[in-house]
Design an enzyme around this catalytic site. Structure first.
Site, short mmCIF file in Angstrom:
data_model
loop_
_atom_site.label_atom_id
_atom_site.label_comp_id
_atom_site.label_asym_id
_atom_site.label_seq_id
_atom_site.Cartn_x
_atom_site.Cartn_y
_atom_site.Cartn_z
N ARG A 291 0.92 -1.19 -0.07
CA ARG A 291 0.00 -0.10 0.13
C ARG A 291 0.93 1.26 0.06
O ARG A 291 0.69 2.28 -0.75
CB ARG A 291 -0.80 -0.11 1.11
CG ARG A 291 -1.98 -1.23 1.11
CD ARG A 291 -2.91 -1.26 2.36
NE ARG A 291 -3.88 -2.26 2.50
CZ ARG A 291 -4.21 -2.85 3.43
NH1 ARG A 291 -3.77 -2.70 4.47
NH2 ARG A 291 -5.12 -3.81 3.09
N PHE B 299 -12.62 -5.75 -3.87
CA PHE B 299 -12.27 -6.55 -2.64
C PHE B 299 -11.68 -5.61 -1.57
O PHE B 299 -10.69 -5.99 -1.01
CB PHE B 299 -11.42 -7.78 -2.88
CG PHE B 299 -12.07 -8.74 -3.86
CD1 PHE B 299 -12.92 -9.66 -3.75
CD2 PHE B 299 -11.27 -8.72 -5.28
CE1 PHE B 299 -13.56 -10.49 -4.48
CE2 PHE B 299 -11.71 -9.44 -6.10
CZ PHE B 299 -12.83 -10.64 -6.00
N ASP C 290 -17.12 -4.03 -2.39
CA ASP C 290 -16.95 -5.17 -1.48
C ASP C 290 -18.33 -5.84 -1.33
O ASP C 290 -19.19 -5.05 -1.40
CB ASP C 290 -16.41 -4.81 -0.05
CG ASP C 290 -15.83 -5.81 0.66
OD1 ASP C 290 -14.53 -6.35 0.68
OD2 ASP C 290 -16.59 -6.71 1.33
N ALA D 5 -17.76 -8.99 -6.53
CA ALA D 5 -16.94 -8.06 -7.12
C ALA D 5 -16.94 -8.41 -8.64
O ALA D 5 -16.79 -7.61 -9.49
CB ALA D 5 -15.60 -8.38 -6.58
N ASP E 217 -7.31 -7.14 -4.62
CA ASP E 217 -6.84 -7.86 -3.42
C ASP E 217 -7.77 -8.86 -3.15
O ASP E 217 -8.63 -8.77 -2.10
CB ASP E 217 -6.65 -7.00 -2.30
CG ASP E 217 -5.94 -7.50 -1.27
OD1 ASP E 217 -5.48 -8.46 -1.47
OD2 ASP E 217 -5.98 -6.72 -0.14
N CYS F 120 -3.35 -13.71 -2.00
CA CYS F 120 -2.93 -14.29 -0.77
C CYS F 120 -2.93 -16.01 -0.44
O CYS F 120 -2.86 -16.53 0.34
CB CYS F 120 -3.49 -13.82 0.48
SG CYS F 120 -5.60 -14.21 0.16
#
Length: 399
Positions: free
Chosen positions: A213, A229, A251, A280, A300, A340
């Site tokens: 970020r 997201f 979101d 999304a 993300d 992730c």
């Protein structure tokens, strides 16, 4: 269980442990010599190789695929309050070196020598997650050690992960010190946030993208930004503070969107930040149909590949979402695409981004890469601790 209780490994199964890994899988244990299923969850034991040579001391989760986790190479090391206190102090020293504000991941499991334990710090509030039955069994002494080191006003257990059910653990959120809070406050890269605790995801916040970020800031200046997201606006609010003209956060969670607007007001950028609540994929398709274009799109998503067997379907999800994002980026604009999923390697994610670009006649220039922040240190022998990746790309029409 006595001090002499051991689990013995099958022949040649010690190589990974000797290389530094901490996990022992159930199929690596010689169950003829070790009655694994009869051993209690959370018990400490000595781990031996097939010849009886001690390798260290571990915590047992006998009903899990990861049946034991080494916590010390010293076979005499007790799981005492002083042991946990020392490990917590070591982890704290690293974070205090790295960060000016007491807002970070304090304990990152295996990478901090406390396998199965996560602790996030929000100023004077600690949020704890025990990811194994073994660590859960020692929660009381962990809380005592945390209190001794930091003396926080609140210690809250946020144990809602579905994976807990695999080990037969209940899902719960409760206060272990102080009252149960509805939300936590934090500072990240100079931005102030409130995050939902009771209704929020994980520990309430995702500190792991802090470095990415911060790296985003120059791309956001003067830009029209789409944060997909968005959760509570971690990317979007910081984009607005970095000088974005407008930010749209997308979101599915109504609670998350409420916090987006609260956090925008908290940082004095309420006039810049809008939102779309909903799926999304559907939201991005609607934006494409409306002819919208953005200077910067941030993706993300949650983990699309939670297990190895999910890889094919998850890969298709990453392709679909990245192609939609490409269609929303202005020529010469930027895409930050994250994953992730530990089972999605960084090079595979880049392949996804590249093939998604080619599929719609775009080309990309890779201008940066970022992993998880330093409060999520990587254990070099445990690839599972390196899970987060973000590619920074410039998107162009093919020439």
């Amino acid at each position: 269980m006595t001090e002499s209780t051991v689990i013995r490994l099958r022949k040649n199964e010690e190589r990974r442990l000797k290389a530094g890994h901490l996990w022992i899988y159930a199929n690596e244990i010689d169950t003829r010599q070790t009655p694994l299923k009869e051993l209690p969850v959370g018990a400490a034991c000595v781990v031996e190789d097939s010849r009886g040579k001690p390798l260290g001391r571990a915590l047992l989760s006998p009903h899990s695929l990861i049946a034991a986790r080494l916590y010390s190479r010293d076979v005499k090391q007790e799981l005492s309050r002083s042991f946990f206190k020392k490990r917590i102090e070591q982890a704290l020293a690293l974070r205090e070196t790295l960060f000016d504000e007491p807002c970070y991941r304090l304990i990152f499991g295996e990478a901090d020598g406390l396998p199965g334990l996560v602790v996030d710090r929000f100023n004077d509030v600690l949020v704890v997650q025990t990811g194994s039955g073994a660590m859960e069994a020692h929660l009381e002494v962990i809380v005592s050690a945390l209190d001794a080191v930091l003396s926080p006003s609140h210690i809250i257990a946020k144990n809602e992960a579905a994976a807990r059910e695999i080990e037969g653990m209940e899902r719960y959120t409760k206060a272990l010190k102080g009252d149960l809070l509805d939300e936590v406050s934090l500072l990240e890269n100079g931005a102030r946030f409130s995050a939902p605790l009771a209704e929020g995801q994980k520990t309430g916040w995702f500190y792991d993208h802090r470095s990415a970020r911060q790296k985003m800031a120059p791309l956001a200046n003067g830009a029209r930004v789409l944060d997909v997201f968005s959760y509570c606006g971690g990317w979007g609010i910081q984009a607005a503070l970095a000088g974005a003209d407008t930010v749209t956060c997308v979101d599915a969670s109504e609670t998350a969107i409420e916090y987006v607007h609260r956090n925008a007001e908290l940082n004095g950028v309420g006039d810049k930040v809008g939102s779309m609540q909903g799926d999304a994929f559907a939201a991005m398709k609607q934006l494409i149909a409306d002819g919208e274009k953005y200077d910067l799109v941030v993706l993300d998503p949650p983990a699309f590949v939670k297990r190895k067997k999910d890889f094919k379907n998850g890969l298709a999800g990453y392709h679909a979402i990245n192609e939609l994002a490409m269609r929303l980026v202005k020529p010469g604009g930027y895409l930050i695409s994250a994953s992730c999923s530990m089972h999605m390697p960084a090079d595979k994610l880049l392949d996804v981004i590249q093939s998604s670009a080619r599929h719609i006649d775009r080309s990309i220039q890779v201008i940066g890469y970022e992993g998880q922040g330093p409060d999520h240190p990587v254990h070099p022998a445990i690839p599972e601790t390196s899970y987060l990746k973000s590619w920074f790309c410039r998107v162009n029409f093919s020439q």
